[in-house]
Design a protein around this motif. Sequence first.
Motif, short mmCIF file in Angstrom:
data_model
loop_
_atom_site.label_atom_id
_atom_site.label_comp_id
_atom_site.label_asym_id
_atom_site.label_seq_id
_atom_site.Cartn_x
_atom_site.Cartn_y
_atom_site.Cartn_z
N PRO A 12 40.65 85.73 58.21
CA PRO A 12 41.45 84.59 57.75
C PRO A 12 41.68 84.66 56.23
O PRO A 12 40.90 85.28 55.51
CB PRO A 12 40.60 83.39 58.13
N PRO A 13 42.74 84.03 55.75
CA PRO A 13 43.02 84.01 54.31
C PRO A 13 41.92 83.29 53.53
O PRO A 13 41.27 82.38 54.05
CB PRO A 13 44.34 83.23 54.20
N ALA A 14 41.74 83.71 52.28
CA ALA A 14 40.73 83.09 51.40
C ALA A 14 41.41 82.51 50.17
O ALA A 14 42.31 83.14 49.61
CB ALA A 14 39.70 84.13 51.00
N TRP A 15 41.00 81.31 49.78
CA TRP A 15 41.52 80.64 48.59
C TRP A 15 40.37 80.20 47.70
O TRP A 15 39.30 79.86 48.18
CB TRP A 15 42.32 79.39 48.97
N THR A 16 40.65 80.14 46.41
CA THR A 16 39.70 79.61 45.44
C THR A 16 40.23 78.26 44.97
O THR A 16 41.43 78.12 44.71
CB THR A 16 39.57 80.57 44.23
N ILE A 17 39.34 77.30 44.85
CA ILE A 17 39.74 75.98 44.38
C ILE A 17 40.04 76.06 42.89
O ILE A 17 39.22 76.54 42.10
CB ILE A 17 38.65 74.94 44.68
N ARG A 18 41.23 75.59 42.52
CA ARG A 18 41.65 75.62 41.13
C ARG A 18 41.05 74.43 40.37
O ARG A 18 40.92 73.35 40.92
CB ARG A 18 43.17 75.57 41.04
N PRO A 19 40.71 74.62 39.09
CA PRO A 19 40.23 73.51 38.27
C PRO A 19 41.29 72.41 38.18
O PRO A 19 42.48 72.67 38.32
CB PRO A 19 40.00 74.15 36.89
N GLY A 20 40.84 71.20 37.93
CA GLY A 20 41.76 70.09 37.74
C GLY A 20 41.89 69.17 38.93
O GLY A 20 42.61 68.18 38.86
N GLY A 21 41.19 69.44 40.01
CA GLY A 21 41.23 68.56 41.16
C GLY A 21 40.35 67.35 40.97
O GLY A 21 39.72 67.17 39.91
N LYS A 22 40.29 66.52 41.99
CA LYS A 22 39.44 65.32 41.90
C LYS A 22 38.42 65.32 43.03
O LYS A 22 38.69 65.76 44.15
CB LYS A 22 40.27 64.05 41.96
N ASN A 125 37.19 65.17 56.72
CA ASN A 125 38.55 65.30 57.24
C ASN A 125 39.46 65.70 56.09
O ASN A 125 39.29 65.20 54.97
CB ASN A 125 39.01 63.97 57.84
N PHE A 126 40.43 66.58 56.37
CA PHE A 126 41.33 66.99 55.29
C PHE A 126 42.68 67.40 55.84
O PHE A 126 42.83 67.70 57.02
CB PHE A 126 40.71 68.11 54.45
N THR A 127 43.64 67.35 54.93
CA THR A 127 44.98 67.87 55.22
C THR A 127 45.18 69.11 54.34
O THR A 127 44.64 69.21 53.24
CB THR A 127 46.09 66.85 54.92
N LEU A 128 45.97 70.01 54.86
CA LEU A 128 46.27 71.26 54.17
C LEU A 128 47.78 71.39 54.15
O LEU A 128 48.42 71.42 55.21
CB LEU A 128 45.63 72.42 54.92
N GLY A 132 51.68 80.12 52.11
CA GLY A 132 51.35 81.36 51.42
C GLY A 132 50.05 81.27 50.66
O GLY A 132 49.04 80.79 51.17
N LEU A 133 50.07 81.70 49.40
CA LEU A 133 48.86 81.79 48.60
C LEU A 133 48.55 80.52 47.81
O LEU A 133 47.59 80.50 47.05
CB LEU A 133 48.97 82.97 47.63
N ARG A 134 49.35 79.47 47.97
CA ARG A 134 49.10 78.22 47.24
C ARG A 134 49.07 77.06 48.23
O ARG A 134 50.03 76.81 48.93
CB ARG A 134 50.18 78.01 46.19
N ARG A 135 47.95 76.35 48.26
CA ARG A 135 47.77 75.23 49.19
C ARG A 135 47.27 74.00 48.44
O ARG A 135 46.59 74.11 47.43
CB ARG A 135 46.77 75.58 50.29
N LYS A 136 47.59 72.85 48.99
CA LYS A 136 47.08 71.59 48.47
C LYS A 136 46.18 71.02 49.55
O LYS A 136 46.54 70.99 50.73
CB LYS A 136 48.21 70.62 48.15
N VAL A 137 45.01 70.56 49.15
CA VAL A 137 44.02 70.02 50.08
C VAL A 137 43.69 68.60 49.64
O VAL A 137 43.44 68.35 48.46
CB VAL A 137 42.74 70.88 50.08
N GLU A 138 43.72 67.67 50.59
CA GLU A 138 43.31 66.29 50.33
C GLU A 138 42.46 65.83 51.48
O GLU A 138 42.75 66.16 52.64
CB GLU A 138 44.52 65.37 50.19
N GLY A 139 41.40 65.07 51.19
CA GLY A 139 40.55 64.64 52.29
C GLY A 139 39.54 63.60 51.90
O GLY A 139 39.53 63.08 50.77
N SER A 140 38.67 63.31 52.88
CA SER A 140 37.67 62.27 52.69
C SER A 140 36.49 62.48 53.64
O SER A 140 36.56 63.24 54.60
CB SER A 140 38.29 60.90 52.94
N ALA A 171 44.44 75.05 45.85
CA ALA A 171 43.69 76.28 46.06
C ALA A 171 44.70 77.44 46.10
O ALA A 171 45.79 77.30 46.63
CB ALA A 171 42.91 76.21 47.36
N THR A 172 44.30 78.54 45.50
CA THR A 172 45.18 79.72 45.47
C THR A 172 44.45 80.93 46.01
O THR A 172 43.23 81.05 45.90
CB THR A 172 45.66 80.01 44.05
N GLY A 173 45.23 81.82 46.61
CA GLY A 173 44.67 83.03 47.21
C GLY A 173 44.79 84.22 46.30
O GLY A 173 45.39 84.19 45.27
#
Length: 173
Positions: A12-22, A125-128, A132-140, A171-173
């Motif tokens: 499966p694809p791998a992403w790193t969480i980018r700084p600046g999230g909450k 729980n989260f949404t994605l 491609g190589l750039r994803r936004k993740v939000e959850g709780s 997150a970016t891959g």
Amino acid sequence: TPAAEETPAGPPPAWTIRPGGKLSFAVGNGAEGLRGSFSDWSGSITLDPEHPDNAPDIRISVKLASASMGDATQDGMLQDTEFFNTAANPTATFRSTSVRRTGTNRYTASGTLSLKGASRPQTVNFTLSGSGLRRKVEGSGSIARSAFGIGTGDSAAGLDSSVALSFGFEATG
């Protein structure tokens, strides 16, 4: 064959969480709620959005001393033994054991939260979104304070038993 089309190809694809999230938390306290956030945390996501059961691996690491509620007294209390006891337990970690799709771009990750010397099952729980190589993740998620010995003294007597957690990041891959 149809069965072959449903089988995921390769890792499966791998992403790193980018700084600046909450990464925020909130807990009820009578008529008022207390809110705060962590400023120092990081993680990685290995997940095939189309086949979330194909070896998912979500890892989050949080520096507990980065917790802030915007008030020096409350921030100091968070570091003390009644709450995070950051001198003995500087880091909290979450690692997924499984991920399942619950709807379009919606997922539930089950795993283990290690916090203040205890490791317990935890679900978030989260949404994605994105592609491609750039994803936004939000959850709780919701964390039971007593399961981790957080808020054990008189200063926590009026706090709700669970803490609401919310997060959002790219997150970016």
